[in-house]
Structures are given as C-alpha cells and as structure tokens.
Design a protein around this motif. Structure first.
Motif, PDB file in Angstrom:
ATOM      1  N   ASP A  61      25.028 -11.821 -10.315  1.00 47.58           N
ATOM      2  CA  ASP A  61      24.708 -10.867 -11.382  1.00 47.58           C
ATOM      3  C   ASP A  61      25.551 -11.122 -12.632  1.00 47.58           C
ATOM      4  OD1 ASP A  61      27.152  -9.998 -10.478  1.00 47.58           O
ATOM      5  OD2 ASP A  61      26.578  -7.902 -10.242  1.00 47.58           O
ATOM      6  N   VAL A  62      26.100 -12.342 -12.736  1.00 50.54           N
ATOM      7  CA  VAL A  62      26.909 -12.706 -13.904  1.00 50.54           C
ATOM      8  C   VAL A  62      26.180 -13.786 -14.702  1.00 50.54           C
ATOM      9  CG1 VAL A  62      29.099 -13.652 -14.726  1.00 50.54           C
ATOM     10  CG2 VAL A  62      29.065 -12.072 -12.778  1.00 50.54           C
ATOM     11  N   ALA A  63      25.916 -13.457 -15.969  1.00 51.16           N
ATOM     12  CA  ALA A  63      25.220 -14.376 -16.869  1.00 51.16           C
ATOM     13  C   ALA A  63      26.223 -15.013 -17.818  1.00 51.16           C
ATOM     14  CB  ALA A  63      24.166 -13.618 -17.665  1.00 51.16           C
ATOM     15  N   LYS A 101      30.693 -14.265 -20.537  1.00 48.71           N
ATOM     16  CA  LYS A 101      30.010 -13.968 -19.277  1.00 48.71           C
ATOM     17  C   LYS A 101      29.790 -12.463 -19.225  1.00 48.71           C
ATOM     18  CE  LYS A 101      31.872 -17.951 -16.918  1.00 48.71           C
ATOM     19  NZ  LYS A 101      32.197 -18.548 -15.649  1.00 48.71           N
ATOM     20  N   LEU A 102      28.558 -12.089 -18.844  1.00 47.01           N
ATOM     21  CA  LEU A 102      28.185 -10.680 -18.751  1.00 47.01           C
ATOM     22  C   LEU A 102      27.790 -10.331 -17.335  1.00 47.01           C
ATOM     23  CD1 LEU A 102      25.612 -10.162 -21.676  1.00 47.01           C
ATOM     24  CD2 LEU A 102      28.064  -9.836 -21.769  1.00 47.01           C
ATOM     25  N   LYS A 103      28.240  -9.177 -16.870  1.00 49.09           N
ATOM     26  CA  LYS A 103      27.719  -8.628 -15.617  1.00 49.09           C
ATOM     27  C   LYS A 103      26.460  -7.872 -16.000  1.00 49.09           C
ATOM     28  CE  LYS A 103      28.829  -5.677 -11.724  1.00 49.09           C
ATOM     29  NZ  LYS A 103      29.012  -6.434 -10.530  1.00 49.09           N
ATOM     30  N   ILE A 104      25.323  -8.301 -15.447  1.00 51.65           N
ATOM     31  CA  ILE A 104      24.047  -7.690 -15.818  1.00 51.65           C
ATOM     32  C   ILE A 104      23.482  -6.882 -14.652  1.00 51.65           C
ATOM     33  CG2 ILE A 104      23.547  -9.497 -17.505  1.00 51.65           C
ATOM     34  CD1 ILE A 104      21.444 -10.568 -15.480  1.00 51.65           C
ATOM     35  N   ALA A 105      22.632  -5.934 -14.978  1.00 52.44           N
ATOM     36  CA  ALA A 105      22.005  -5.091 -13.961  1.00 52.44           C
ATOM     37  C   ALA A 105      20.545  -5.493 -13.730  1.00 52.44           C
ATOM     38  CB  ALA A 105      22.078  -3.631 -14.369  1.00 52.44           C
ATOM     39  N   ASP A 106      19.927  -6.142 -14.723  1.00 55.34           N
ATOM     40  CA  ASP A 106      18.498  -6.422 -14.675  1.00 55.34           C
ATOM     41  C   ASP A 106      18.223  -7.922 -14.611  1.00 55.34           C
ATOM     42  OD1 ASP A 106      15.754  -6.391 -14.838  1.00 55.34           O
ATOM     43  OD2 ASP A 106      15.666  -5.547 -16.854  1.00 55.34           O
ATOM     44  N   VAL A 107      18.127  -8.430 -13.397  1.00 59.83           N
ATOM     45  CA  VAL A 107      17.855  -9.860 -13.201  1.00 59.83           C
ATOM     46  C   VAL A 107      16.463 -10.212 -13.723  1.00 59.83           C
ATOM     47  CG1 VAL A 107      17.624 -11.701 -11.475  1.00 59.83           C
ATOM     48  CG2 VAL A 107      19.473 -10.029 -11.288  1.00 59.83           C
ATOM     49  N   ALA A 108      15.540  -9.263 -13.703  1.00 65.70           N
ATOM     50  CA  ALA A 108      14.182  -9.516 -14.205  1.00 65.70           C
ATOM     51  C   ALA A 108      14.212  -9.884 -15.687  1.00 65.70           C
ATOM     52  CB  ALA A 108      13.296  -8.301 -13.968  1.00 65.70           C
ATOM     53  N   ALA A 109      15.150  -9.333 -16.440  1.00 61.66           N
ATOM     54  CA  ALA A 109      15.265  -9.670 -17.863  1.00 61.66           C
ATOM     55  C   ALA A 109      15.646 -11.143 -18.026  1.00 61.66           C
ATOM     56  CB  ALA A 109      16.300  -8.775 -18.539  1.00 61.66           C
ATOM     57  N   PHE A 110      16.476 -11.658 -17.132  1.00 65.29           N
ATOM     58  CA  PHE A 110      16.818 -13.085 -17.146  1.00 65.29           C
ATOM     59  C   PHE A 110      15.575 -13.916 -16.863  1.00 65.29           C
ATOM     60  CE2 PHE A 110      17.784 -16.825 -14.530  1.00 65.29           C
ATOM     61  CZ  PHE A 110      18.541 -17.566 -15.425  1.00 65.29           C
ATOM     62  N   GLU A 111      14.831 -13.526 -15.844  1.00 65.08           N
ATOM     63  CA  GLU A 111      13.629 -14.270 -15.448  1.00 65.08           C
ATOM     64  C   GLU A 111      12.588 -14.298 -16.564  1.00 65.08           C
ATOM     65  OE1 GLU A 111      13.380 -16.108 -12.783  1.00 65.08           O
ATOM     66  OE2 GLU A 111      15.241 -15.410 -11.855  1.00 65.08           O
TER      67      GLU A 111
END
Length: 121
Positions: free
Chosen positions: A15-17, A96-106
């Motif tokens: 969950d880290v971008a 590096k960001l801890k993100i909550a929405d992996v779908a936004a990455f996809e």
C-alpha cells in the motif's frame, strides 16, 4: 509502473506508492538544479502539489497522482538534484505515500498507454 498525463510515474509496493517524474519530463525540464520534496506526514489528495522541481529552463510542480500520506521523502535530492536527470525513473524518486485506494493506482496508464500518449504530444 503506472503513469499520468502530467508525466509522473508510480510504483506500488503493497500500500506504499513511490512517485517520481518520467524520463520524458526530466528531458523536457533540462538540467535540474533544485528540488523541494514534501514533508513526511503530509496528507495529499490527487492533484495536490507533491514536489517542486527547478531546472535551468523552468520551475515546475510535481502533482500527487494518488491520495495518501507521505511516509518518506527523498531528501537526498535536495543536495543532489541532478539525480532527477541521471535516474528519473529510479533513484530520482520524490516521495513515498501510504495509499488507501489501490484501484486509483490501477486506473493510471500502464507503460504502453503512456508511450501512446507521448506519441500525441
């Protein structure tokens, strides 16, 4: 690795971008002479200013492509901004960001889609 139309790249590890600018963006900027990275703990939403990059040609904002909290900033760039030119899609990352929405990455462009997009510029 995913990409934005603003020429940021994102690599997701759990969950880290990790976010930086593309080789195309670094080439367009020219020699980078100054980088300002975000503070750890800063919360960002998509489109927020993530970093500032100054080159011999221009100053540019780097925008956050995802929502999240900064967990790490590449402070080495402050003393060595030329790393952005030498390794834009590697050691030249900004934060590096801890993100909550992996779908936004996809939802971001893959490399093939980004290369196609570059062909339209």
């Amino acid at each position: 690795m995913r990409f934005t139309k603003d020429h940021e790249w994102v690599v997701l590890d759990g969950d880290v971008a990790t976010i930086g600018i593309t080789a195309y963006a670094a080439e367009q900027l020219g020699d980078v002479v100054f980088v300002e990275v975000p503070e750890v703990g800063r919360k960002l939403t998509p489109g927020d200013g993530l970093a500032v990059v100054e080159s011999v040609k221009a100053a540019s904002d780097v925008y956050s492509p995802l929502a999240g909290e900064v967990t790490e900033a590449n402070t080495a760039l402050t003393g060595q901004p030329d790393v952005v030119n030498a390794s834009p899609e590697g050691e030249g990352w900004f934060a590096k960001l801890k993100i909550a929405d992996v779908a936004a990455f996809e939802a971001l462009m893959d490399r093939a889609a980004y290369e196609d997009y570059l062909g339209t510029l």
